[in-house]
Every structure is written in C-alpha cells, then in structure tokens.
Design an enzyme around this catalytic site. Structure first.
Site, PDB file in Angstrom:
ATOM      1  N   ASP A  93       1.961   0.541  -4.404  1.00  0.00           N
ATOM      2  CA  ASP A  93       1.687   1.802  -3.725  1.00  0.00           C
ATOM      3  C   ASP A  93       0.552   1.518  -2.747  1.00  0.00           C
ATOM      4  OD1 ASP A  93       2.175   4.553  -3.250  1.00  0.00           O
ATOM      5  OD2 ASP A  93       0.252   4.970  -4.196  1.00  0.00           O
ATOM      6  N   THR A  95       1.753  -0.197   0.490  1.00  0.00           N
ATOM      7  CA  THR A  95       2.286  -1.428   1.097  1.00  0.00           C
ATOM      8  C   THR A  95       1.656  -1.682   2.470  1.00  0.00           C
ATOM      9  OG1 THR A  95       4.341  -1.228  -0.121  1.00  0.00           O
ATOM     10  CG2 THR A  95       4.417  -2.577   1.861  1.00  0.00           C
TER      11      THR A  95
END
Ligand SMILES: O=P(O)(O)OC(CO)CO
Ligand SMILES: [Mg+2]
Ligand SMILES: [Mg+2]
Length: 280
Positions: A93, A95
C-alpha cells in the site's frame, strides 16, 4: 474456548514482516514500473511477488479460507466479500511511494468473518512499525497500545487525505472542493502519507484526527479500519452513516464529532463498487 483465529493472525504478522523484508530489499534495486487502470496507477513485480507469498503461505496453512488480493483482482479474479473467513490483502500500500523510495510503504492484511473484520495487520516496512488489531482486544504498534487523539475541535485538528490515481476532471473537481472546504474551516493542516493504511494508523496513533478518501479499495482499508476502531476511533461513510468496506469511500476519525464535521464538508461522489459484477 480455543482462540481459532489467533493462529491466522500470528501467521499474518509473520508473513507481513517477511513481505516487508522483501520490500526493503527491493528498494536497493532498480524497480520496473508497470501501469494498471491509468498512467498513474502503478504496479511493480514486488507487489505481485509479495501478494503471491502472502496468499500461498496462508493457503497452505488455511486451505479453506478465501482471498481478496489487490493484484489478483487486477489479474481478473473476483472481489466478493462473503461470510467465509477471508484474507484481504494489499501487498504494497503506497506503490507510488515505493517506486520513488518515499519512505511510507505498508503491507496490509485484513481478515474478515461474516463480512466483519476480525483482525488487521499493517506493517509500515521502512519505519519497521507493526500495527495490529484484533476485534474487541485493542490496537497496538510494536506491542504498545494505541489510542486516538482526544481532540473534538475541528479547528485544532490535522486531517489526512489523498488525491488518488484518477484524473477524471469531475472527480478532481469534487476532491479539490472538499479539500478547500476542510482547509478553510480552518483546520491546523492537511497531510497525506501516500498510503491509506498508514494514514489510518496515524489516526489510530493520535497523530492526525481524521482521514477521509473517495477512491480507495477494500484492500487499502480493511486492516486499517479495525486498527482505528480498536484504538477508540470511528468509521463513517463520506455522507454519514455506516462505512461500507466495498463502497470505495471512507471517513476514519478519532471521534464522532470530528467525523460528522468532516462529512459536512465533503463533496461526495460515487464510484463503481469493489463488488460490482465484472464487465465482460
Ligand atoms: O499503492 P496502492 O496499493 O495502489 O494504494 C493506494 C490507494 O489506492 C494508496 O493507498
Ligand atoms: Mg493500496
Ligand atoms: Mg497496493
């Protein structure tokens, strides 16, 4: 009575830590970046590798469980939350942060039974912070109990939000109108870590009073939602009322007063739900 879900939670913590090592290692190398729904919706081989690691290892131990994983859904798997024990996984979470080595990157693992999150694990890999919560048993960071902020005055608050990866002009207009409304209340400030999971852990830790966003997915917020509520916080839809994990909208706040005040300022809109039937 034996605690049937504790071994699943222990496994989630262990595999999240292992995943974090992979993420930290991958930051030392060149990262090959691919795109998904649009030019700024990024994915890397590390996202895919970490998701496979989590799913394969959990499947071996818990063969009857179901899985919703961000990259599996991107590859065409369905995203239906049933009553069965379900692992809800965001392998990375943040990226975009990972691609740029911006230091907030999380592995997020939620686990639901009867569509209710039973435990949540968010590992902030670069900070080496392991956030955990179990329904009814509190929220913790590296073993220390978490408690939301006691602030009830919105004018003394910091609010977290994100701009998301959609650049649809109508959606952008709503997002900026909401942001302007909230900034000009005024609040002390608006922040964004670049990851929904860490934003929610910041609410749970008492560093920010609230986080809201339209455009997130169930894997971004499943774990974080329980971490917030177990730290004493509240969850709401952006129009008020109950939060719906599949609706792609969330307000997570330290208390109802702050949450309802933010709801008043959000210019809401609707996106296709995570559990909408796949287009053929
Ligand atoms: O980096 P990811 O997993 O795409 O998630 C984003 C939101 O979709 C940050 O929370
Ligand atoms: Mg995410
Ligand atoms: Mg992700």
């Amino acid at each position: 009575m034996a605690d049937v879900w504790q071994s699943a939670m222990d496994h989630a913590v262990a595999v999240a830590r292992k995943a974090g090592e992979i993420v930290r290692g991958a930051l030392k190398d060149e990262r090959t970046v691919m795109t998904k729904s649009c030019a700024v919706d990024l994915v890397t081989q590390t996202d895919q590798k970490v998701e496979q690691l989590i799913i394969q290892s959990a499947k071996e131990k818990f063969p009857t469980h179901r899985f919703i994983g961000e990259e599996s859904v991107a590859a065409g798997e369905s995203c239906i939350l049933s009553d069965d024990p379900t692992w809800i996984i965001d392998p990375i979470d943040g990226t975009t942060n990972f691609v740029h080595a911006f230091p907030f990157v999380a592995v997020s693992i939620g686990f639901s039974i009867n569509k209710q999150v039973e435990f949540g694990v968010v590992y902030s890999c670069l900070e080496d912070k392991m956030f955990t919560a179990r329904r009814g048993k509190g929220a913790f960071c590296n073993g220390e109990a978490l408690q939301v902020s006691e602030q009830a005055d919105i004018h003394q608050a910091i609010v977290a939000t994100e701009f998301g990866s959609s650049r649809d002009p109508a959606a952008m207009d709503h997002i900026f109108r909401s942001l302007r409304n909230i900034l000009c209340l005024p609040v002390h400030g608006v922040r964004g870590a670049g990851t929904a999971a860490i934003n929610m852990c910041l609410v749970a830790s008492g560093c920010v009073e609230a986080y809201y966003e339209i455009g997130i997915h169930v894997w971004d917020v499943a774990a974080g939602s329980l971490i917030v509520s177990e730290a004493g916080g509240v969850l709401m839809d952006v129009e008020g009322g109950d939060m719906d994990l599949m609706s792609r909208r969330i307000v997570a706040a330290n208390n109802t007063t702050i949450a309802e005040r933010i709801v008043k300022e959000i210019v809401s809109f609707t996106l296709q739900r995570d559990d909408a039937p796949l287009q053929s």
